[in-house]
Design an enzyme around this catalytic site. Structure first.
Site, PDB file in Angstrom:
ATOM      1  N   MET A  21       0.852  -1.194   0.000  1.00 34.71           N
ATOM      2  CA  MET A  21       0.000   0.000   0.000  1.00 34.71           C
ATOM      3  C   MET A  21       0.891   1.249   0.000  1.00 34.71           C
ATOM      4  O   MET A  21       0.446   2.338   0.370  1.00 34.71           O
ATOM      5  CB  MET A  21      -0.930   0.003   1.209  1.00 34.71           C
ATOM      6  CG  MET A  21      -1.914  -1.169   1.168  1.00 34.71           C
ATOM      7  SD  MET A  21      -3.470  -0.840   1.987  1.00 34.71           S
ATOM      8  CE  MET A  21      -2.909  -0.540   3.646  1.00 34.71           C
ATOM      9  N   GLY A  22       2.155   1.099  -0.418  1.00 33.31           N
ATOM     10  CA  GLY A  22       3.050   2.250  -0.459  1.00 33.31           C
ATOM     11  C   GLY A  22       3.544   2.631   0.927  1.00 33.31           C
ATOM     12  O   GLY A  22       3.510   1.819   1.848  1.00 33.31           O
ATOM     13  N   HIS A  28       9.423  -3.418   3.337  1.00 33.58           N
ATOM     14  CA  HIS A  28       9.038  -3.643   1.938  1.00 33.58           C
ATOM     15  C   HIS A  28      10.284  -3.881   1.081  1.00 33.58           C
ATOM     16  O   HIS A  28      10.279  -4.736   0.191  1.00 33.58           O
ATOM     17  CB  HIS A  28       8.308  -2.417   1.384  1.00 33.58           C
ATOM     18  CG  HIS A  28       7.028  -2.090   2.081  1.00 33.58           C
ATOM     19  ND1 HIS A  28       6.896  -1.005   2.907  1.00 33.58           N
ATOM     20  CD2 HIS A  28       5.821  -2.713   2.076  1.00 33.58           C
ATOM     21  CE1 HIS A  28       5.652  -0.956   3.367  1.00 33.58           C
ATOM     22  NE2 HIS A  28       4.989  -1.979   2.892  1.00 33.58           N
ATOM     23  N   GLN A 142       5.725 -11.422   7.373  1.00 33.03           N
ATOM     24  CA  GLN A 142       5.130 -12.106   8.526  1.00 33.03           C
ATOM     25  C   GLN A 142       4.620 -11.120   9.568  1.00 33.03           C
ATOM     26  O   GLN A 142       3.925 -11.501  10.493  1.00 33.03           O
ATOM     27  CB  GLN A 142       6.142 -13.069   9.147  1.00 33.03           C
ATOM     28  CG  GLN A 142       6.234 -14.345   8.334  1.00 33.03           C
ATOM     29  CD  GLN A 142       7.265 -15.310   8.849  1.00 33.03           C
ATOM     30  OE1 GLN A 142       8.204 -14.898   9.534  1.00 33.03           O
ATOM     31  NE2 GLN A 142       7.125 -16.567   8.512  1.00 33.03           N
ATOM     32  N   GLN A 147      -2.884 -11.923   8.027  1.00 33.42           N
ATOM     33  CA  GLN A 147      -3.069 -11.665   6.589  1.00 33.42           C
ATOM     34  C   GLN A 147      -2.355 -12.733   5.763  1.00 33.42           C
ATOM     35  O   GLN A 147      -2.913 -13.274   4.800  1.00 33.42           O
ATOM     36  CB  GLN A 147      -2.541 -10.274   6.233  1.00 33.42           C
ATOM     37  CG  GLN A 147      -2.444 -10.014   4.741  1.00 33.42           C
ATOM     38  CD  GLN A 147      -2.072  -8.594   4.408  1.00 33.42           C
ATOM     39  OE1 GLN A 147      -2.924  -7.704   4.455  1.00 33.42           O
ATOM     40  NE2 GLN A 147      -0.824  -8.349   4.057  1.00 33.42           N
ATOM     41  N   VAL A 170      10.841  -7.356   9.618  1.00 34.04           N
ATOM     42  CA  VAL A 170      12.050  -6.536   9.762  1.00 34.04           C
ATOM     43  C   VAL A 170      11.810  -5.571  10.924  1.00 34.04           C
ATOM     44  O   VAL A 170      10.742  -4.957  11.022  1.00 34.04           O
ATOM     45  CB  VAL A 170      12.346  -5.762   8.456  1.00 34.04           C
ATOM     46  CG1 VAL A 170      13.589  -4.899   8.611  1.00 34.04           C
ATOM     47  CG2 VAL A 170      12.520  -6.741   7.301  1.00 34.04           C
ATOM     48  N   ARG A 181       2.619   2.553   9.581  1.00 31.05           N
ATOM     49  CA  ARG A 181       1.885   3.337  10.592  1.00 31.05           C
ATOM     50  C   ARG A 181       2.809   3.858  11.697  1.00 31.05           C
ATOM     51  O   ARG A 181       2.385   4.721  12.472  1.00 31.05           O
ATOM     52  CB  ARG A 181       0.752   2.500  11.184  1.00 31.05           C
ATOM     53  CG  ARG A 181      -0.386   2.266  10.171  1.00 31.05           C
ATOM     54  CD  ARG A 181      -1.596   1.604  10.787  1.00 31.05           C
ATOM     55  NE  ARG A 181      -2.750   1.653   9.903  1.00 31.05           N
ATOM     56  CZ  ARG A 181      -3.136   0.671   9.076  1.00 31.05           C
ATOM     57  NH1 ARG A 181      -2.446  -0.455   9.026  1.00 31.05           N
ATOM     58  NH2 ARG A 181      -4.201   0.805   8.304  1.00 31.05           N
TER      59      ARG A 181
HETATM   60  O1  PAF Z   1      -0.256  -5.683   3.482  1.00 27.14           O
HETATM   61  C1  PAF Z   1      -0.645  -4.781   2.737  1.00 27.14           C
HETATM   62  O2  PAF Z   1       0.062  -3.796   2.460  1.00 27.14           O
HETATM   63  C2  PAF Z   1      -2.043  -4.864   2.118  1.00 27.14           C
HETATM   64  O3  PAF Z   1      -2.943  -5.445   2.996  1.00 27.14           O
HETATM   65  C3  PAF Z   1      -2.056  -5.571   0.745  1.00 27.14           C
HETATM   66  C4  PAF Z   1      -1.640  -7.016   0.854  1.00 27.14           C
HETATM   67  C5  PAF Z   1      -1.142  -4.836  -0.228  1.00 27.14           C
HETATM   68  C6  PAF Z   1      -3.478  -5.543   0.175  1.00 27.14           C
HETATM   69  O4  PAF Z   1      -3.947  -4.241   0.027  1.00 27.14           O
END
Ligand code: PAF
Length: 273
Positions: A21-22, A28, A142, A147, A170, A181
């Site tokens: 989600m950027g 990431h 993780q 999710q 990480v 966040r």
């Molecule tokens: O983990 C996230 O950033 C989001 O939940 C995802 C998997 C990109 C789905 O919008």
């Protein structure tokens, strides 16, 4: 995006996908590095998905930093970034979805209970992203443990020919799990936020010393979090590592999970026993 991915495959490349989600951070970047290490062409998506946010959640203030994100993607050797608009992802708009993907078992408790509709939004958007990008493998952190497990179940149930690769959380040098966040936290909150990872570590240490009663492990976590004045515990549980259901005796592979508010920011973290 679909034809770009097909062209990579025709050229003999495997496609590895990192959905995000950027507001990208080192967590990431690590997903992207792991994806690159496989030798595949890496495609990252950047899309703040409205359908996974509840009406009172932080959709409007969620950080949007597309240019800086693209710089990170470039640095990490990402081949293509897919940054769709709401209209491209949701034909009739995100408020008017008629077909959902709803995993109903692993998603039921914990985050699913506190954030009704959250995993339905996640599964729906991830299914759409998978259909569009058509990757061979997809990389998930993780840090968002539930999710990850929900997506693994969805991929199994819907027979997606995609390998889901989990990547370890990480952490900052002091142990705080990296999260987009975290940037909501002020300096004082940031120091109190540490209690979440400390509580998880305390539970794991107790487990390694032989404590198998989930309630006693949970009590240790609760005590730690309650001790930090700016933190408010949402849940602290030790559950089955696959089903996320409650257990009667903790075993290796089970997982400790915490959700807590620090100031107004809700943080989640987990540690496998
Ligand atoms: O983990 C996230 O950033 C989001 O939940 C995802 C998997 C990109 C789905 O919008």
């Amino acid at each position: 995006m679909t034809s770009a991915s097909a062209a990579l495959k025709r050229a003999g490349r495997a496609v590895a996908f990192v959905p995000t989600m950027g507001a990208l951070h080192e967590g990431h970047a690590t997903l992207m590095r792991r994806a690159r290490e496989t030798g595949a062409a890496v495609i990252a998506s950047i899309y703040v998905n409205p359908t996974q946010f509840g009406p009172k959640e932080d959709l409007s203030k969620y950080p949007r930093t597309l240019e800086a994100d693209c710089t990170i993607c470039e640095r990490e050797g990402v081949t293509a970034v897919f940054a769709p608009t709401d209209a491209e992802m949701y034909t009739d708009g995100p408020g008017n979805v008629s077909t959902w993907v709803d995993e109903s078992q692993v998603a039921r408790r914990l985050e699913g209970e506190r954030r009704p509709g959250h995993f339905r939004g996640v599964c729906t958007v991830v299914a759409k992203l998978f259909n569009t990008v058509q990757p061979d493998a997809a990389f998930f952190g993780q840090k968002d443990y539930q999710q990850l497990k929900v997506i693994q179940r969805m991929v199994r149930d819907l027979r997606y020919p995609i390998q889901i690769v989990p990547v370890a959380t990480v952490r900052e040098a002091d142990g705080l799990a990296m999260s987009s966040r975290n940037r909501y936290l002020n300096a004082e909150e940031r120091s109190h936020a540490l209690v979440v990872s400390l509580a998880l570590k305390a539970a794991r240490e107790l487990f390694l010393k032989g404590e198998q009663n989930p309630e006693r492990l949970e009590a240790v976590m609760r005590e730690q979090v309650v001790g930090a004045s700016l933190a408010r515990l949402d849940y602290a549980e030790v559950v089955d590592g696959e089903t996320l259901e409650r257990i009667t005796e903790a075993r290796p592979g089970d997982v400790a999970l915490i959700a807590a508010y620090v100031g107004a920011t809700r943080l989640i973290d987990n540690l496998s026993l």
